[in-house]
Design a protein around this motif. Structure first.
Motif, short mmCIF file in Angstrom:
data_model
loop_
_atom_site.label_atom_id
_atom_site.label_comp_id
_atom_site.label_asym_id
_atom_site.label_seq_id
_atom_site.Cartn_x
_atom_site.Cartn_y
_atom_site.Cartn_z
N ASN A 362 29.45 35.19 38.86
CA ASN A 362 30.37 34.48 39.75
C ASN A 362 31.51 35.31 40.31
O ASN A 362 31.75 35.23 41.51
CB ASN A 362 30.92 33.25 39.03
CG ASN A 362 31.95 32.49 39.84
OD1 ASN A 362 33.10 32.86 39.88
ND2 ASN A 362 31.51 31.43 40.50
N PRO A 363 32.29 36.09 39.52
CA PRO A 363 33.41 36.79 40.16
C PRO A 363 32.94 37.63 41.35
O PRO A 363 32.07 38.49 41.22
CB PRO A 363 33.98 37.67 39.03
CG PRO A 363 33.62 36.94 37.79
CD PRO A 363 32.26 36.35 38.07
N SER A 364 33.51 37.37 42.52
CA SER A 364 33.10 38.05 43.74
C SER A 364 33.67 39.47 43.78
O SER A 364 34.56 39.82 43.00
CB SER A 364 33.61 37.27 44.95
OG SER A 364 35.03 37.38 45.03
N PRO A 365 33.17 40.28 44.71
CA PRO A 365 33.76 41.62 44.85
C PRO A 365 35.27 41.58 45.06
O PRO A 365 36.01 42.41 44.52
CB PRO A 365 33.02 42.20 46.06
CG PRO A 365 31.69 41.54 46.03
CD PRO A 365 31.97 40.14 45.57
N GLY A 366 35.75 40.60 45.84
CA GLY A 366 37.18 40.49 46.06
C GLY A 366 37.93 40.10 44.80
O GLY A 366 39.01 40.60 44.51
N ASN A 367 37.33 39.15 44.03
CA ASN A 367 37.93 38.79 42.74
C ASN A 367 38.08 40.01 41.85
O ASN A 367 39.11 40.21 41.18
CB ASN A 367 37.06 37.77 41.99
CG ASN A 367 36.94 36.43 42.67
OD1 ASN A 367 35.95 35.72 42.45
ND2 ASN A 367 37.90 36.05 43.48
N LYS A 368 37.04 40.83 41.82
CA LYS A 368 37.06 42.00 40.93
C LYS A 368 38.06 43.04 41.40
O LYS A 368 38.75 43.67 40.58
CB LYS A 368 35.65 42.58 40.82
CG LYS A 368 34.72 41.64 40.06
CD LYS A 368 33.31 42.21 39.86
CE LYS A 368 32.48 41.26 39.02
NZ LYS A 368 31.10 41.75 38.77
N ARG A 369 38.19 43.20 42.71
CA ARG A 369 39.23 44.12 43.20
C ARG A 369 40.61 43.63 42.84
O ARG A 369 41.55 44.42 42.69
CB ARG A 369 39.09 44.30 44.72
CG ARG A 369 37.96 45.23 45.13
CD ARG A 369 38.08 45.64 46.59
NE ARG A 369 37.88 44.53 47.50
CZ ARG A 369 36.70 44.13 47.97
NH1 ARG A 369 35.58 44.77 47.61
NH2 ARG A 369 36.60 43.12 48.81
N GLY A 370 40.75 42.31 42.69
CA GLY A 370 42.03 41.74 42.30
C GLY A 370 42.27 41.72 40.80
O GLY A 370 43.31 41.23 40.36
N GLY A 371 41.30 42.22 40.01
CA GLY A 371 41.53 42.36 38.58
C GLY A 371 40.72 41.45 37.68
O GLY A 371 40.75 41.60 36.46
N LEU A 372 39.95 40.49 38.24
CA LEU A 372 39.13 39.62 37.42
C LEU A 372 37.81 40.30 37.08
O LEU A 372 37.17 40.88 37.96
CB LEU A 372 38.86 38.30 38.14
CG LEU A 372 40.07 37.38 38.32
CD1 LEU A 372 39.71 36.18 39.19
CD2 LEU A 372 40.61 36.92 36.98
N THR A 373 37.39 40.20 35.82
CA THR A 373 36.21 40.94 35.37
C THR A 373 35.05 40.04 35.02
O THR A 373 33.92 40.29 35.43
CB THR A 373 36.56 41.82 34.15
OG1 THR A 373 37.71 42.61 34.46
CG2 THR A 373 35.40 42.74 33.79
N THR A 374 35.28 38.99 34.23
CA THR A 374 34.20 38.11 33.77
C THR A 374 34.48 36.67 34.18
O THR A 374 35.62 36.30 34.48
CB THR A 374 34.05 38.16 32.24
OG1 THR A 374 35.20 37.51 31.64
CG2 THR A 374 33.94 39.58 31.73
#
Length: 518
Positions: A362-374
């Motif tokens: 679920n975490p999108s590429p944008g979410n991950k760039r913002g620091g969310l991992t799992t």
């Protein structure tokens, strides 16, 4: 102010073995975490990202908010960045402990009102739109042409009408007749047609689709123009392009029909209505590592305040509850309600498994760039929007929300579909938190944008209504939550949100299709 308050790193819970960055932190920077604890960064850490504050061995749980967000895939030394390269979701063993920690009801607050529209059927509206409800994609173009015709020629003389909205979508056919997908679409369209923010509407179909307008009106109990004081005699509820002779004739005839409705739709006045009649839909999109630290907990405070006033707050996005559901089952007023949530979680596991998909994707590429991992990390932050009061009900997608207090609706994590379900269920205000910068609008319901960090707010101020990023630098969560609550009242009373000021919201209607396209 102490050095800890000025520290670029923030430790959220005593049990955490990570801290998050309040702002970008350089390599080899010593950062205080408490009066007795500090860590030195060993590499650059971006805003909202995580850094190890103690030794974490391979396979050991990584904790944020005091909860497990995943497991280390290698040994991690203090001061090093933690993200997808060294953290994976793994398997959680959760104790649902149904109804073991049900909060006491909040002290009731009475007397507050907002200025809304009292409809003839008793419901409370916050906006006043005219709608063309398209049953199928094949009538979408005609619906848009009709809305354009009315907007260009008629609305200037009717200042109390907020606009004409064509409720168009990509479905309506190639589904099992009378099946689950069919009924869910009808429930969604019916929820919008009956919404108190819709002053009048017409149902427009092609004529040969699976999702017939007559089926919609019968299954959803749609009545003739319930929000008009004196509906025109013999005004048709359902119209089909094939019966009217094609697109051009349909646009001409339906435009003329809707023009007859305009004087009555315009004949409304805002009146004081108890805050208890607000139904808030909460959403987070374009999330980042600060969503669960700033905007979402602050929105949770506003949610609790609404519940204390006797109102309703909806938490959606079941796939973004995953991994945090054990915190909600404890708050369920009965074990049966908690089990309804877990039944939906199990449905999602089976549903995604049919397509070879894992929910942790679920975490999108944008979410991950913002620091969310799992997904666990994302979910723990997302459920903070639901505040701290008891869970009183769990609804299927687009079901009418009738319970007061904090409730959950089963919606996907995709923002347009999720909000569509909550609005169909009756939400008359939406509060939408974002860390990366979502510009989501939602006709016919106002959408309040709340930023999780100040740099994004300043970069996108024309789209953001309130900056919760101030929490990272000393403003209390409670203060921002109170500000959100007051903004909800103002917006419900007619104050335009940033998305409304820009006319955003025509393209975001997105019924959720769960079945195969046949």
């Amino acid at each position: 102010m102490s050095a800890v308050a000025h520290s670029p790193l923030l430790k959220l819970h005593p049990d955490d073995n990570i801290a998050i960055a309040r702002n970008a932190v350089g390599e080899n920077q010593e950062c205080e975490l408490s009066e007795t604890e500090s860590v030195t960064t060993r590499e650059d850490i971006d805003l909202g990202h995580k850094v190890a504050i103690k030794q974490i061995n391979k396979g050991e749980a990584v904790r944020k908010f005091g909860q497990v967000i995943g497991f280390a895939t290698c040994d991690i030394q203090p001061g090093y960045w933690i993200h997808s390269h060294n953290l994976a979701a793994g398997e959680l063993s959760l104790d649902y402990a149904y109804s073991t920690d049900v909060p006491a009801p909040p002290e009731p607050i009475t007397g507050r009102t907002f200025m809304g529209y009292r409809r003839p059927n008793g419901k409370a509206g916050t906006r006043n739109y005219l709608a063309i409800v398209s049953t199928v994609n094949c009538s979408a173009t005609a619906s848009k042409y009709i809305a354009r015709e009315l907007a260009q020629t008629s609305l200037k003389d009717f200042p109390n009408i907020d606009g004409i909205i064509p409720l168009v979508h990509k479905g309506g056919c190639a589904m099992q007749y009378d099946g689950e997908d069919h009924h869910q679409l009808m429930r969604t369209l019916g929820g919008f047609a009956k919404h108190p923010n819709i002053g009048a509407y017409v149902i427009l179909g092609l004529g040969c689709e699976t999702g017939q307008g007559a089926f919609l009106s019968d299954s959803e109990g749609l009545v003739q123009l319930p929000n008009l004081k004196e509906p025109p005699a013999n005004a048709p509820l359902v119209l089909n392009i094939q019966d009217m002779g094609g697109i051009a004739k349909t646009v001409k005839q339906v435009s003329a029909l809707l023009k007859e409705y305009l004087p009555q739709v315009n004949d409304v006045t805002r009146v004081p209505i108890p805050v208890s009649e607000l139904i808030l839909g909460t959403e987070c999109g374009g999330s980042d590592g600060n969503s669960g630290v700033t905007a979402n907990p602050a929105l949770g405070i506003a949610s609790d305040l609404l519940v204390a006033h006797g109102a309703t707050s909806i938490l959606g996005e079941t796939s973004e509850i995953y991994g945090g559901e054990h915190l909600l089952t404890r708050r369920a007023i009965t074990p049966e309600i908690g089990k309804k949530l877990i039944e939906r979680i199990r449905w999602w596991e089976e549903y995604t498994g049919k397509f070879g998909v894992v929910i942790d994707n679920n975490p999108s590429p944008g979410n991950k760039r913002g620091g969310l991992t799992t997904i666990y990390e994302k979910s723990l932050g997302a459920i903070a929007k639901g505040g701290s009061t008891a869970l009183r009900e769990v609804y299927r997608f687009a079901e009418p929300v009738t319970e007061k207090g904090f409730v959950i609706m089963d919606t996907p994590g995709y923002d347009p579909a999720s909000v569509t379900g909550m609005v169909a269920g009756g939400a008359n205000v939406v509060a939408f938190t974002t860390g990366r910068g979502s510009c989501f609008g939602c006709k016919p319901v106002p959408s309040i944008k709340i930023s999780t960090n100040t740099p994004m707010f300043e970069r996108m101020e024309e789209d953001m209504d309130l900056d919760a990023g101030r929490i990272l630098h000393g403003t209390s969560v409670e203060q921002v939550g109170q500000e959100i609550f007051e903004l909800i009242i103002e917006v419900a009373s007619g104050k335009k949100t940033k998305s409304e000021a820009q006319g955003i919201g025509d393209e975001e209607f997105c019924p959720w299709s769960i079945g195969p396209v046949l």
